[in-house]
Design an enzyme around this catalytic site. Structure first.
Site, PDB file in Angstrom:
ATOM      1  CG  ASP A  35    -105.511 114.982  60.437  1.00  0.00           C
ATOM      2  OD1 ASP A  35    -106.475 114.785  59.662  1.00  0.00           O
ATOM      3  OD2 ASP A  35    -105.586 114.767  61.661  1.00  0.00           O
ATOM      4  N   GLY A  36    -106.331 117.617  58.785  1.00  0.00           N
ATOM      5  CA  GLY A  36    -107.027 118.851  59.166  1.00  0.00           C
ATOM      6  C   GLY A  36    -107.750 119.558  58.032  1.00  0.00           C
ATOM      7  CG  ASN A  37    -107.236 118.416  53.903  1.00  0.00           C
ATOM      8  OD1 ASN A  37    -106.267 119.066  54.278  1.00  0.00           O
ATOM      9  ND2 ASN A  37    -107.153 117.482  52.977  1.00  0.00           N
ATOM     10  CB  SER A  80    -105.715 105.857  56.209  1.00  0.00           C
ATOM     11  OG  SER A  80    -107.012 106.271  56.603  1.00  0.00           O
ATOM     12  CB  THR A  81    -107.115 100.788  55.477  1.00  0.00           C
ATOM     13  OG1 THR A  81    -106.334 101.000  56.643  1.00  0.00           O
ATOM     14  CG2 THR A  81    -106.258 100.085  54.471  1.00  0.00           C
ATOM     15  CD  GLU A  82    -107.317 103.139  59.710  1.00  0.00           C
ATOM     16  OE1 GLU A  82    -106.568 103.785  58.928  1.00  0.00           O
ATOM     17  OE2 GLU A  82    -106.981 102.045  60.220  1.00  0.00           O
ATOM     18  CG  ASN A  83    -108.861 108.406  55.062  1.00  0.00           C
ATOM     19  OD1 ASN A  83    -107.748 108.736  54.671  1.00  0.00           O
ATOM     20  ND2 ASN A  83    -109.371 108.869  56.203  1.00  0.00           N
ATOM     21  CG  PHE A  84    -111.472 102.337  51.882  1.00  0.00           C
ATOM     22  CD1 PHE A  84    -111.898 102.523  50.564  1.00  0.00           C
ATOM     23  CD2 PHE A  84    -110.146 101.992  52.105  1.00  0.00           C
ATOM     24  CE1 PHE A  84    -111.025 102.371  49.495  1.00  0.00           C
ATOM     25  CE2 PHE A  84    -109.260 101.843  51.047  1.00  0.00           C
ATOM     26  CZ  PHE A  84    -109.702 102.031  49.742  1.00  0.00           C
TER      27      PHE A  84
END
Ligand code: FPP
Ligand code: MG
Length: 261
Positions: A35-37, A80-84
């Site tokens: 995380d954190g890109n 993740s599915t949230e990243n969609f």
């Protein structure tokens, strides 16, 4: 690029940690929430895309460290599915980046000489077809390896993984292949991702970079059902260093024993 000499104290500490880790109980399965890109990119005044690319460079280094330290399984949270829910341009960039990484992995000498089996876990069918094709190629080219397992979580959500396992079991019960009374921990575990073959084993250590203290729906069965150690650290993923990785491993080894990393 200018050469920045490494601090001798840092080199000494890294060697010390490494020798202690190698003398200790192996930490077999490390899962990482990279995380954190984007925050890294914002701080450095570069594009978020560059932040993701630099993050992918860190991923490559981490694989080397895992091979060096004899980690048997590494599971990376890559999408993740949230990243969609992210914007179309960012998603396209990420899918292209991840696709290129799968090509690099398939062609990497280290993957083949190290006997690394690559697998994707998650609802891979939700990903663009060209990415799915590259995933299949990398999985196919490494399917006979078993020295180390690299699991890449893509279109992954932990609750969804449990729902998929429950549905698969319910189907088998209704078809009469198994009886409801036979459903136990090991049967559930065998229906988790990947559903075709050796499942992802229990997690010994979850690392999360970027300063948040959450495990974000990552491997709930494999990590929470096990007394998995969690190592939350402040560096953003692109700046995650070998020393951070070694400290995380040492923390997992010494948890509960009162020893100091
Ligand atoms: C989280 O940072 C990072 C991602 C969503 C992408 C991670 C993917 C890679 C590093 C590529 C790895 C690839 C493989 C297959 C080897 P963020 O975007 O949530 O950043 P923020 O927390 O600062 O907003
Ligand atoms: Mg984030």
């Amino acid at each position: 690029m200018s050469f920045i000499p490494r601090n001798p104290a840092y080199i000494f500490y890294e060697r010390l940690l490494k020798s202690r880790i190698l003398a200790g109980t192996p930490v077999e399965h490390v899962a990482i929430i990279q995380d954190g890109n984007r925050r890294y990119a914002r701080e450095k005044g570069i594009s978020r895309f560059m932040g993701h690319s630099l993050g992918a460079d860190t991923t490559e280094k981490v694989l080397d460290w895992c091979l060096e330290m004899g980690v048997k399984h590494i599971t990376l949270y890559a999408f993740s599915t949230e990243n969609f829910n992210r914007g179309e341009t960012e998603k396209s960039y990420l899918f292209e980046l991840i696709k290129n990484k799968f090509v690099d992995l398939r062609n990497s000498k280290k993957i083949h000489s190290g006997g690394v089996r690559i697998r994707a876990i998650g609802r891979v069918e939700m990903l663009p077809q060209d990415l799915q094709d590259e995933i299949s190629r990398a999985e196919g080219a490494t399917r006979d390896y078993e020295t180390m397992y690299l699991n890449v979580a893509l279109a992954y959500g932990g609750q969804r993984e449990l729902v998929d396992a429950a549905r698969s079991l319910a189907r088998q019960v209704s078809q009469g292949t198994i009886r409801a009374a036979e459903v136990d921990e090991s049967l559930i575990a065998s229906h988790l991702y990947p559903q075709n073959g050796v499942s992802v084993p229990k997690v010994d250590l979850i690392i999360r970079t970027g300063g948040d203290y959450r495990t974000s729906n990552f491997l709930p069965w494999q990590a929470n059902g096990n007394e998995c150690a969690a190592y939350f650290c402040a560096p953003y993923w692109p700046e995650f260093r070998k020393i951070d990785f070694l400290r995380a491993i040492r923390t997992a080894q010494t948890r509960g024993s009162g020893q100091q990393a």
